[in-house]
Design an enzyme around this catalytic site. Structure first.
Site, PDB file in Angstrom:
ATOM      1  N   ASP A  71       0.997  -1.200   0.295  1.00 60.35           N
ATOM      2  CA  ASP A  71      -0.018   0.157   0.073  1.00 60.35           C
ATOM      3  C   ASP A  71       0.541   1.056  -0.022  1.00 60.35           C
ATOM      4  O   ASP A  71       2.160   1.237   0.161  1.00 60.35           O
ATOM      5  CB  ASP A  71      -0.610  -0.019   0.992  1.00 60.35           C
ATOM      6  N   ASN A 119       1.261   3.742  -2.362  1.00 62.06           N
ATOM      7  CA  ASN A 119       1.583   3.649  -4.050  1.00 62.06           C
ATOM      8  C   ASN A 119       1.225   5.020  -4.358  1.00 62.06           C
ATOM      9  O   ASN A 119       1.779   6.279  -5.284  1.00 62.06           O
ATOM     10  CB  ASN A 119       1.537   2.816  -4.794  1.00 62.06           C
ATOM     11  N   HIS A 149       2.121   3.152  -8.592  1.00 62.26           N
ATOM     12  CA  HIS A 149       1.924   1.471  -8.931  1.00 62.26           C
ATOM     13  C   HIS A 149       2.794   1.421  -9.765  1.00 62.26           C
ATOM     14  O   HIS A 149       4.087  -0.269  -9.108  1.00 62.26           O
ATOM     15  CB  HIS A 149       0.914   1.622  -9.772  1.00 62.26           C
ATOM     16  N   GLU A 152     -12.352  -4.993  -3.789  1.00 59.82           N
ATOM     17  CA  GLU A 152     -13.162  -3.610  -3.861  1.00 59.82           C
ATOM     18  C   GLU A 152     -12.471  -2.562  -4.027  1.00 59.82           C
ATOM     19  O   GLU A 152     -13.094  -1.370  -4.656  1.00 59.82           O
ATOM     20  CB  GLU A 152     -13.296  -2.963  -2.693  1.00 59.82           C
ATOM     21  N   LEU A 202      10.801 -20.501  -4.037  1.00 57.94           N
ATOM     22  CA  LEU A 202       9.983 -19.645  -4.059  1.00 57.94           C
ATOM     23  C   LEU A 202       8.410 -19.688  -4.359  1.00 57.94           C
ATOM     24  O   LEU A 202       8.161 -19.741  -6.149  1.00 57.94           O
ATOM     25  CB  LEU A 202       9.898 -18.373  -4.234  1.00 57.94           C
ATOM     26  N   ILE A 214      -7.018  -4.298   7.314  1.00 57.51           N
ATOM     27  CA  ILE A 214      -6.592  -5.768   6.508  1.00 57.51           C
ATOM     28  C   ILE A 214      -7.615  -5.188   5.440  1.00 57.51           C
ATOM     29  O   ILE A 214      -7.027  -6.231   3.790  1.00 57.51           O
ATOM     30  CB  ILE A 214      -7.536  -7.164   7.495  1.00 57.51           C
ATOM     31  N   GLU A 266       1.877 -13.352  12.379  1.00 55.72           N
ATOM     32  CA  GLU A 266       2.022 -12.157  13.318  1.00 55.72           C
ATOM     33  C   GLU A 266       1.755 -10.755  12.009  1.00 55.72           C
ATOM     34  O   GLU A 266       2.419 -11.114  11.066  1.00 55.72           O
ATOM     35  CB  GLU A 266       3.370 -12.608  13.403  1.00 55.72           C
TER      36      GLU A 266
HETATM   37  C1  IPE Z   1      -5.594  -2.762   0.294  1.00 58.44           C
HETATM   38  O1  IPE Z   1      -5.274  -1.595  -0.087  1.00 58.44           O
HETATM   39  C2  IPE Z   1      -5.586  -3.748  -1.697  1.00 58.44           C
HETATM   40  C3  IPE Z   1      -3.839  -3.572  -2.067  1.00 58.44           C
HETATM   41  C4  IPE Z   1      -2.862  -2.748  -1.688  1.00 58.44           C
HETATM   42  C5  IPE Z   1      -4.360  -4.174  -3.137  1.00 58.44           C
HETATM   43  P1  IPE Z   1      -6.563  -0.054  -0.041  1.00 58.44           P
HETATM   44  O2  IPE Z   1      -5.784   1.121  -0.776  1.00 58.44           O
HETATM   45  O3  IPE Z   1      -7.405  -0.702  -1.121  1.00 58.44           O
HETATM   46  O4  IPE Z   1      -7.161  -0.321   1.079  1.00 58.44           O
HETATM   47  P2  IPE Z   1      -7.719   1.246   2.325  1.00 58.44           P
HETATM   48  O5  IPE Z   1      -9.102   0.983   0.945  1.00 58.44           O
HETATM   49  O6  IPE Z   1      -6.583   1.938   2.177  1.00 58.44           O
HETATM   50  O7  IPE Z   1      -8.415  -0.215   3.516  1.00 58.44           O
HETATM   51  C1  IPE Z   2      -1.879   0.026  -3.197  1.00 60.60           C
HETATM   52  O1  IPE Z   2      -1.619   1.513  -3.467  1.00 60.60           O
HETATM   53  C2  IPE Z   2      -1.758  -0.282  -4.585  1.00 60.60           C
HETATM   54  C3  IPE Z   2      -3.256  -0.472  -4.875  1.00 60.60           C
HETATM   55  C4  IPE Z   2      -3.899  -1.020  -4.072  1.00 60.60           C
HETATM   56  C5  IPE Z   2      -3.766  -1.342  -6.446  1.00 60.60           C
HETATM   57  P1  IPE Z   2      -2.447   3.203  -2.966  1.00 60.60           P
HETATM   58  O2  IPE Z   2      -2.851   2.976  -4.329  1.00 60.60           O
HETATM   59  O3  IPE Z   2      -3.746   2.188  -2.624  1.00 60.60           O
HETATM   60  O4  IPE Z   2      -1.837   3.699  -2.703  1.00 60.60           O
HETATM   61  P2  IPE Z   2      -2.360   4.855  -1.693  1.00 60.60           P
HETATM   62  O5  IPE Z   2      -3.219   4.127  -0.378  1.00 60.60           O
HETATM   63  O6  IPE Z   2      -3.636   5.673  -2.206  1.00 60.60           O
HETATM   64  O7  IPE Z   2      -1.053   5.379  -1.539  1.00 60.60           O
HETATM   65 MG    MG Z   3      -4.362   2.720  -0.604  1.00 61.76          MG
END
Ligand code: IPE
Ligand code: IPE
Ligand code: MG
Length: 250
Positions: free
Chosen positions: A16, A18, A33, A63, A127, A191, A203
């Site tokens: 998360d 990006n 990304h 989602e 892996l 989560i 963990e």
């Molecule tokens: C969770 O991240 C999904 C992925 C990293 C693929 P999100 O950015 O979608 O999660 P929320 O919406 O902040 O909970």
């Molecule tokens: C996680 O990064 C990647 C995906 C959910 C595809 P985000 O795109 O959710 O990045 P933030 O949370 O908005 O910074």
């Molecule tokens: Mg995110």
């Protein structure tokens, strides 16, 4: 001092942050990304080198379709490009690729590429890299409920015979161990519908670092935290101490 498990068998990561990484640089979210692919490579190579058995990366949640159309399109394109580009490297590192999630929602060309990439790496013995794409923990449990209900309907099974292990065996990656270590980058402590059943005793480790900045050192920080933990699975610390002398370090 007593220490506990040395190395996780299975590491699961919510990649998360990006979008924020890119926005901080005045760039479109997509650039974040794209930059995150490097961190994917680093963590795959690190797991392969250390002898970790399974790495699961959450790439796209069930989602995430709710995001702006353009971002979803870019993510799908990036997925396609990454599959095309990375298979050679996976083979070089003896990594077996597997995609978990409801792939039927993807464009047929992407579905085909997924199947081809899995086949191309199927013989690798190192892996296991699982990419969770259009995956949701609730989706996973729901598909289990459907399959078991079908078996009850067919008269193969009584509902009273359904056990926890039967559910576990019907989940998406029943043949692999549950995650030992869960890492979420980007600072949020939730989560977000990742593996729900399988993380019952995982963990948890949350890092503020944004995914594109998650390098080998940051990964080592998560592993170091894991090494400090005593996993009790409901027992007492004393019981665990007696049970696992092989994990004891003087
Ligand atoms: C969770 O991240 C999904 C992925 C990293 C693929 P999100 O950015 O979608 O999660 P929320 O919406 O902040 O909970
Ligand atoms: C996680 O990064 C990647 C995906 C959910 C595809 P985000 O795109 O959710 O990045 P933030 O949370 O908005 O910074
Ligand atoms: Mg995110």
């Amino acid at each position: 001092m007593t220490k506990y498990p040395r190395l996780p068998r299975h590491v699961a990561i919510i990649m998360d942050g990006n979008g924020r990484w890119a926005q901080k640089r005045g760039q479109p979210r997509y650039a974040g990304h794209k930059a995150g692919v490097k961190s994917v490579r680093t963590s795959v190579e690190q797991c392969a080198k250390l002898g970790i058995e399974v790495l699961t990366l959450f790439a796209f949640s069930s989602e995430n379709w709710k995001r702006p159309k353009k971002e979803v399109r870019m993510l799908m394109e990036l997925f396609m490009v990454a599959l095309k580009k990375e298979v050679k490297r996976l083979n070089k590192n003896n990594v077996r690729l597997r995609i978990i999630g409801d792939r039927s929602a993807f464009d047929p060309a992407l579905q085909k590429k997924i199947a081809e990439s899995e086949t191309a790496t199927a013989e690798n013995t190192g892996l296991v890299l699982q990419i969770a794409a259009n995956y949701g923990g609730r989706w996973d449990i729901t598909q289990v409920a459907r399959q078991l209900a079908e078996r009850v309907k067919a008269g193969e099974l009584e509902s009273s015979q359904i056990t926890e292990s039967m559910i576990a065996e019907t989940l998406s990656f029943a043949d692999l161990p549950d995650p030992d270590l869960f890492i979420r980058t980007g600072g949020e402590q939730r989560i977000s519908n990742f593996m729900l059943w399988q993380t019952a005793y995982t963990e948890l480790y949350f890092a503020d670092v944004l995914w594109p900045d998650f390098d080998a050192e940051a990964f080592e920080g998560a592993l170091a935290s894991f090494r400090q933990r005593q996993r009790r699975f409901g027992k007492t610390g004393e019981q665990i101490d007696q049970e696992t002398p092989e994990n004891t370090e003087e």
